[in-house]
Design a protein around this motif. Structure first.
Motif, PDB file in Angstrom:
ATOM      1  N   ALA A 170      -5.045 -10.877   2.594  1.00  0.00           N
ATOM      2  CA  ALA A 170      -6.063  -9.842   2.409  1.00  0.00           C
ATOM      3  C   ALA A 170      -7.176  -9.955   3.436  1.00  0.00           C
ATOM      4  O   ALA A 170      -7.846  -8.961   3.744  1.00  0.00           O
ATOM      5  CB  ALA A 170      -6.640  -9.931   0.996  1.00  0.00           C
TER       6      ALA A 170
ATOM      7  N   THR B  77       0.843  -1.179   0.000  1.00  0.00           N
ATOM      8  CA  THR B  77       0.000   0.000   0.000  1.00  0.00           C
ATOM      9  C   THR B  77       0.884   1.237   0.000  1.00  0.00           C
ATOM     10  O   THR B  77       2.062   1.163   0.324  1.00  0.00           O
ATOM     11  CB  THR B  77      -0.927   0.023   1.234  1.00  0.00           C
TER      12      THR B  77
ATOM     13  N   THR C 212      -3.933   3.562  10.398  1.00  0.00           N
ATOM     14  CA  THR C 212      -3.031   2.417  10.245  1.00  0.00           C
ATOM     15  C   THR C 212      -3.147   1.549  11.487  1.00  0.00           C
ATOM     16  O   THR C 212      -3.062   2.049  12.614  1.00  0.00           O
ATOM     17  CB  THR C 212      -1.579   2.887  10.073  1.00  0.00           C
TER      18      THR C 212
ATOM     19  N   HIS D 284      -0.940  -1.883   8.519  1.00  0.00           N
ATOM     20  CA  HIS D 284      -1.825  -1.964   7.369  1.00  0.00           C
ATOM     21  C   HIS D 284      -2.896  -0.881   7.450  1.00  0.00           C
ATOM     22  O   HIS D 284      -3.270  -0.460   8.546  1.00  0.00           O
ATOM     23  CB  HIS D 284      -2.500  -3.344   7.307  1.00  0.00           C
ATOM     24  N   PRO D 285      -3.414  -0.445   6.303  1.00  0.00           N
ATOM     25  CA  PRO D 285      -4.490   0.555   6.339  1.00  0.00           C
ATOM     26  C   PRO D 285      -5.754  -0.032   6.959  1.00  0.00           C
ATOM     27  O   PRO D 285      -6.073  -1.202   6.777  1.00  0.00           O
ATOM     28  CB  PRO D 285      -4.688   0.910   4.866  1.00  0.00           C
ATOM     29  N   SER D 286      -6.466   0.785   7.705  1.00  0.00           N
ATOM     30  CA  SER D 286      -7.690   0.353   8.360  1.00  0.00           C
ATOM     31  C   SER D 286      -8.593   1.567   8.538  1.00  0.00           C
ATOM     32  O   SER D 286      -8.226   2.686   8.165  1.00  0.00           O
ATOM     33  CB  SER D 286      -7.380  -0.295   9.715  1.00  0.00           C
TER      34      SER D 286
ATOM     35  N   PHE E 197      -6.774   0.755  -0.008  1.00  0.00           N
ATOM     36  CA  PHE E 197      -6.647  -0.636   0.409  1.00  0.00           C
ATOM     37  C   PHE E 197      -6.263  -1.493  -0.804  1.00  0.00           C
ATOM     38  O   PHE E 197      -6.906  -1.404  -1.857  1.00  0.00           O
ATOM     39  CB  PHE E 197      -7.971  -1.146   0.984  1.00  0.00           C
TER      40      PHE E 197
ATOM     41  N   TYR F 251      -7.500  -7.363   6.297  1.00  0.00           N
ATOM     42  CA  TYR F 251      -8.061  -6.026   6.146  1.00  0.00           C
ATOM     43  C   TYR F 251      -9.522  -5.960   6.595  1.00  0.00           C
ATOM     44  O   TYR F 251     -10.004  -4.895   7.001  1.00  0.00           O
ATOM     45  CB  TYR F 251      -7.938  -5.563   4.692  1.00  0.00           C
TER      46      TYR F 251
ATOM     47  N   LEU G 127      -9.455   7.093   7.884  1.00  0.00           N
ATOM     48  CA  LEU G 127      -8.447   6.146   7.440  1.00  0.00           C
ATOM     49  C   LEU G 127      -7.267   6.188   8.400  1.00  0.00           C
ATOM     50  O   LEU G 127      -6.676   7.249   8.635  1.00  0.00           O
ATOM     51  CB  LEU G 127      -7.989   6.494   6.019  1.00  0.00           C
TER      52      LEU G 127
ATOM     53  N   LEU H 245      -6.947  -4.181  -2.413  1.00  0.00           N
ATOM     54  CA  LEU H 245      -7.916  -5.267  -2.578  1.00  0.00           C
ATOM     55  C   LEU H 245      -8.363  -5.438  -4.027  1.00  0.00           C
ATOM     56  O   LEU H 245      -9.340  -6.145  -4.282  1.00  0.00           O
ATOM     57  CB  LEU H 245      -9.144  -4.991  -1.694  1.00  0.00           C
TER      58      LEU H 245
ATOM     59  N   LEU I  76     -13.110   0.914  -0.617  1.00  0.00           N
ATOM     60  CA  LEU I  76     -11.850   0.696   0.074  1.00  0.00           C
ATOM     61  C   LEU I  76     -10.666   0.789  -0.884  1.00  0.00           C
ATOM     62  O   LEU I  76      -9.593   1.287  -0.515  1.00  0.00           O
ATOM     63  CB  LEU I  76     -11.853  -0.668   0.772  1.00  0.00           C
TER      64      LEU I  76
ATOM     65  N   ASN J 297      -2.666   7.129   1.098  1.00  0.00           N
ATOM     66  CA  ASN J 297      -3.478   7.218   2.304  1.00  0.00           C
ATOM     67  C   ASN J 297      -3.556   8.652   2.818  1.00  0.00           C
ATOM     68  O   ASN J 297      -4.609   9.123   3.253  1.00  0.00           O
ATOM     69  CB  ASN J 297      -2.899   6.318   3.393  1.00  0.00           C
TER      70      ASN J 297
END
Length: 422
Positions: free
Chosen positions: A103, A9, A137, A142-144, A343, A106, A135, A345, A338, A14
């Protein structure tokens, strides 16, 4: 083995998304809601107001829904249905159907579970508008998302795609939430004109609440015998003393009087309260069960195994329908949003993991059956149980006088038991 894909990512992406954050919840002016008594006439008027073409207003209807959700039987049925869906495992797969284990991280987050619960609420409340949080980390870098929030339903006019800052304002003064910059942060669940199953449920919770109230009144009037005191005394103090003993005796009732005072207890002859009130409450409960979980026997007493299995199948059909609802929302709305937020994905889709979950006893029986018939890679036991497993050990049967190695005789090995590992 499922293929694993490296996921990366971009921090810059972000940070760019964070600067563009637009929250519709900050535009709303929240006010304290007031509780009020509702009856069937209120329900009908609220329904009429909600389906008004020119100025739809669901405010009164949502007040009735709030009261309906206080009902213990209704909330229990809803929790049973939601619980069956939320207990299922999920996976993210690529176009070839291979599971991407990395994945899954996430979506294996608290915000995602809350999103699923809010999305399932649309079955009961109708249209729901959910806003994604900031948004961030997570602890693994990881992004969350920080959280998800339900936009207060009284502020949303889904028929026209507007959110009004203050409850009661006309939709013409509202914010268009299906346009930029808000749409990238919003998940819309349910059809614009959907009023949810609570519209039907309230028609049973309202009279049920009244029946319970009337039964309490009946118990208050006829539940305890009436206490009557007859006395010839003219002394005001003595009269007051007897009166206090009658009214304040409660469970510790006892009194001391002279010979001229008579105390009488009059029992009630009314004994039909059970058939009048309890049957009405029971009927309301059974109707609520049929409405929410499609049957009655998974939450109430059943009479036979065969009938309960049939009822369970009906219930599981509803659970599958709810799972399809969530899957479509996640694949068609959540994952594309996302991806826009950074993200990694892209190319993945959400699917339910229908792999059978075994109890510990079933797992032992299953593994025993497999190792009895096939050679199992020792790494399976090492990864699953953290047990260091080496090569297969030669197993000699007791009484094998000629010292024949059983490993050289597949028939004996198959017949006499499973192999052992160091």
């Amino acid at each position: 083995m499922a293929k694993k894909h490296k996921i990366t990512t971009s921090k810059k992406a972000n940070e760019k998304v964070s600067r563009q954050r637009a929250s519709i919840i900050t535009e709303l002016m929240r006010m304290t809601e007031f509780l009020s008594k509702n009856d069937v006439a209120n329900w009908r008027n609220a329904w009429q107001s909600a389906i008004d073409v020119n100025n739809p207003n669901r405010q009164k209807l949502y007040d009735i829904y709030r009261d309906a959700m206080v009902d213990a039987h209704l909330s229990g049925c809803i929790q049973q249905r939601v619980g069956f869906v939320m207990s299922r495992s999920f996976k993210l797969v690529d176009s070839s159907g291979n599971t991407n284990e990395e994945a899954n991280h996430y979506l294996d987050q608290s915000w995602f579970k809350e999103l699923c619960r809010l999305a399932l609420d649309s079955i009961w409340y109708g249209h729901s508008l959910i806003e994604l949080g900031d948004l961030i980390t997570d602890g693994d870098g990881h992004p969350s998302l920080s959280h998800v929030t339900l936009i207060p339903r009284k502020h949303v006019i889904p028929e026209y795609g507007r959110v009004v800052p203050r409850v009661g304002m006309t939709w013409r003064t509202g914010i268009e939430y299906r346009e930029q910059p808000f749409c990238d942060w919003l998940i819309e669940v349910g059809q614009p004109h959907d009023l949810g199953l609570l519209l039907k449920a309230a028609l049973h919770t309202i009279p049920k609440k009244h029946a319970l109230s009337f039964w309490d009144c009946f118990a208050e009037i006829f539940g305890m015998p009436m206490r009557i005191a007859r006395t010839t005394t003219r002394d005001p103090n003595e009269y007051k003393r007897i009166e206090d003993m009658i009214y304040q005796g409660a469970s510790n009732l006892g009194m001391v009087t002279d010979m001229n005072t008579e105390i009488q207890f009059v029992e009630s002859g009314k004994g039909d309260a059970f058939n009048v009130y309890d049957k009405r409450i029971d009927r309301a409960n059974s109707e609520l069960s049929k409405l929410t979980i499609g049957q009655t026997m998974t939450i109430e007493d059943g009479s036979s195994l065969s009938q309960s299995q049939t009822h369970l199948q009906v219930f599981m059909n509803l659970v599958e329908s709810d799972r399809d609802l969530l899957r479509d929302i996640i694949n068609n709305q959540l994952i594309p949003k996302l991806i826009k937020l950074g993200f990694p994905l892209k190319g993945l889709r959400f699917e339910w993991d229908d792999t059978v979950d075994y109890t510990p006893e079933q797992q032992v029986a299953y593994e025993t059956m497999i190792v009895d018939r096939y050679d199992v890679d020792p790494s399976y036991f090492t990864e699953k149980y953290g047990m260091p497993v080496g090569k297969r050990r030669d197993m000699y049967l007791p009484g094998n006088e000629d010292g024949e190695d059983e490993e050289d005789d597949p028939d004996k090995k198959q017949k006499n038991g499973r192999p052992f590992f160091d």
